[in-house]
Design an enzyme around this catalytic site. Structure first.
Site: not given
Ligand code: NAD
Length: 491
Positions: A142, A165-166, A216-217, A238, A366
């Site tokens: 995002n 890892k983006p 991430g989530s 985060e 969310e």
């Molecule tokens: P996501 O959890 O789907 O993915 C985040 C990252 O984790 C990706 O790079 C993904 O490839 C990786 N990933 C997925 N499975 C994994 C695993 N088993 N082991 C290690 N890495 C893995 O999140 P998203 O959809 O990319 O991002 C959106 C989420 O991020 C939302 O929930 C948002 O609120 C959150 N977010 C939080 C902050 C913060 O600062 N708190 C900032 C930005 C986004």
């Protein structure tokens, strides 16, 4: 946007039209481990050059990023679909955080003397903050630049190497960051990128890195923590948020409505600290709601350059947003603007809901779309209680002319802005992070620098002690004297 062709390849696509932007091989676990080993070798040199030289290198990178900012803005927009203004804001914030980390690392992390205290008065005591070694950074889609730059810049400024890892939705943006770093700082391969899906992220957790900084989530955060637990690799998480705005009866309603609309709808609502819900004092609820609808009603989502709102970046997101709207309405909520018809994938036009039951999905999970829920409350006590009832605890905002800071301090969140939204994310000296389901640990600010260091306490005996309690040669008299001393001074 991304589609999976085979597990071995990422195909990056523009979510606005599905246009293919590039294909990237997925890194295997062995390749991830090799990247971490390479980074470890580079880390030793990088940590040895000291704060001033690292600052110089990071400043050079920053200037290069700014010179090529238009290229980066285009790339972010193409991979995420976000509007140019949203991508510009991301780059502006990113540069400020990078500057801050480079400029403050020495002050925060340099050796510090500590008073030795009464019992060890003959010692000097110091605290060192050594680099950890190699930090693994796992990023979301995002804010593919602004969010990872927090841990990347702070880890690098603290003397670590980084393997990043983006998100699979922004592989080109991630690679672009590493390429520009290599160009600006050619002698030090301390920022490497590995590409892939969740499995590659999992491999990074198990690769022997010295810390994982994950954004991430919440669901993925739990998986990351479980993987890191196997080797006791420390983690910074985060995760998601469900940020509330609280509007008091004495608030500047025009300003509160303007900020609520921007905080809820910018970046198509796909902001971890975006406004998802509002608790407004009943005395001003009607006027505030009218203003929110008036500000939001002419905003349009679309691909055109002048569109206010971009698309949902991932193909699943429109369905989640639609389900939250439908659930809220089915449980008795009403739509003041838009409704289920506002979801026309990949776009979602602004939606404003009200009187939504607190246990509906739109108030507990969310939504991550341009949807704002406004519920009225009888008092600020009720507003705080409802805001705090959520599992998430990332950010919040309070609008009040007289009681803002007092209300802010009662919120169980990592960050609050008073009479603005999201301002805390733009202050590089402020730690950024959440509590509860939003995770733990901090990026940005001094806390963000310390996250990427190993604290070491050192004492040095300066003069021989008159009394030596730390030896089997101590006498009962020594212990009696010390006991008397402690009673006299501390009793
Ligand atoms: P996501 O959890 O789907 O993915 C985040 C990252 O984790 C990706 O790079 C993904 O490839 C990786 N990933 C997925 N499975 C994994 C695993 N088993 N082991 C290690 N890495 C893995 O999140 P998203 O959809 O990319 O991002 C959106 C989420 O991020 C939302 O929930 C948002 O609120 C959150 N977010 C939080 C902050 C913060 O600062 N708190 C900032 C930005 C986004």
């Amino acid at each position: 946007m991304t589609t999976v062709d085979t597990a071995r390849e990422i195909i990056s696509r523009d979510p606005r039209d599905g246009r293919e932007l590039g294909r990237y091989p997925v890194h295997t676990a062995a390749e991830v481990t090799a990247a971490v080993e390479g980074a470890r070798a580079a880390a030793a040199r990088w940590s040895g050059i000291g704060f001033a030289a690292r600052r110089k290198h990071l400043d050079t990178w920053r200037r290069l990023l700014l010179r090529r900012a238009d290229e980066l803005i285009e790339l972010i927009s193409a991979e995420t679909g976000k509007t140019r203004a949203d991508a510009q804001l991301e780059v502006i914030l990113m540069v400020d955080h990078l500057r801050w980390a480079a400029a403050h690392a020495e002050k925060v992390l340099r050796r510090r003397r500590v008073g030795p205290g009464l019992l060890m008065f003959n010692h000097s005591a110091t605290v060192d903050h050594h680099p950890l070694g190699v930090v693994g950074v796992i990023g979301p889609w995002n804010y593919p630049v602004f969010i990872p730059i927090g841990p990347i810049a702070h880890a690098l400024a603290a003397g670590n190497a980084v393997v990043f890892k983006p998100s699979e939705y922004a592989p080109a943006t991630g690679r672009w960051l590493a390429d520009t770093f290599a160009e600006a700082v050619p002698g030090h391969r301390v920022l490497d990128v590995v590409l892939g899906f969740g499995e590659t992220g999992g491999a990074l957790c198990r690769s022997g890195v010295d810390k994982i900084a994950f954004t991430g989530s919440t669901a993925t955060g739990k998986r990351v923590m479980a993987a890191c637990a196997e080797s006791l690799t420390p983690v910074l998480l985060e995760c998601g948020g469900k940020d509330a705005v609280i509007v008091d009866h004495d608030a500047d309603l025009e300003a509160a409505a303007d900020a609520t609309v921007w905080g809820g709808l910018s970046n198509a609502g796909q902001t971890c600290v975006g406004v998802e819900r509002v608790y407004v004092h009943q005395a001003v609820a009607e006027r505030f709601t009218e203003l929110v609808v008036a500000h939001a009603k002419d905003l349009r989502a679309g691909a055109a350059r002048e569109s206010d709102i971009g698309p949902m970046t991932t193909p699943e997101q429109p369905g989640i947003v639609a389900a939250h709207i439908q659930d809220a309405l089915a449980r008795g909520g009403s739509a003041l603007l838009g409704g289920p018809h506002s979801v026309r994938a990949p776009y979602v036009d602004p939606v404003v809901l009200t009187d939504v039951p607190e246990d509906s999905d739109a108030l507990t999970q969310e939504t991550f779309g341009p949807v704002i829920v406004i519920n009225r409350v009888a008092s600020m006590g009720e507003a705080v209680e409802k805001a705090n009832a959520c599992a998430y605890g990332l950010g919040a905002a309070v609008y009040s002319r007289t009681r803002g800071p007092a209300i802010a301090r009662r919120l169980r969140t990592g960050m609050v802005s008073v009479n603005s939204v999201l301002a805390f994310a733009g202050v590089p000296g402020l730690p950024f992070g959440g509590t509860g389901a939003s995770g733990f640990g901090r990026v940005h600010g001094p806390e963000g620098l310390r996250e990427f260091s190993r604290t070491q306490s050192v004492t040095r005996q300066r003069i021989r002690p008159l009394l030596q309690p730390l030896s089997f040669r101590r006498t009962p008299r020594t212990m009696d004297i010390l006991m008397r001393l402690v009673r006299t001074v501390y009793g």
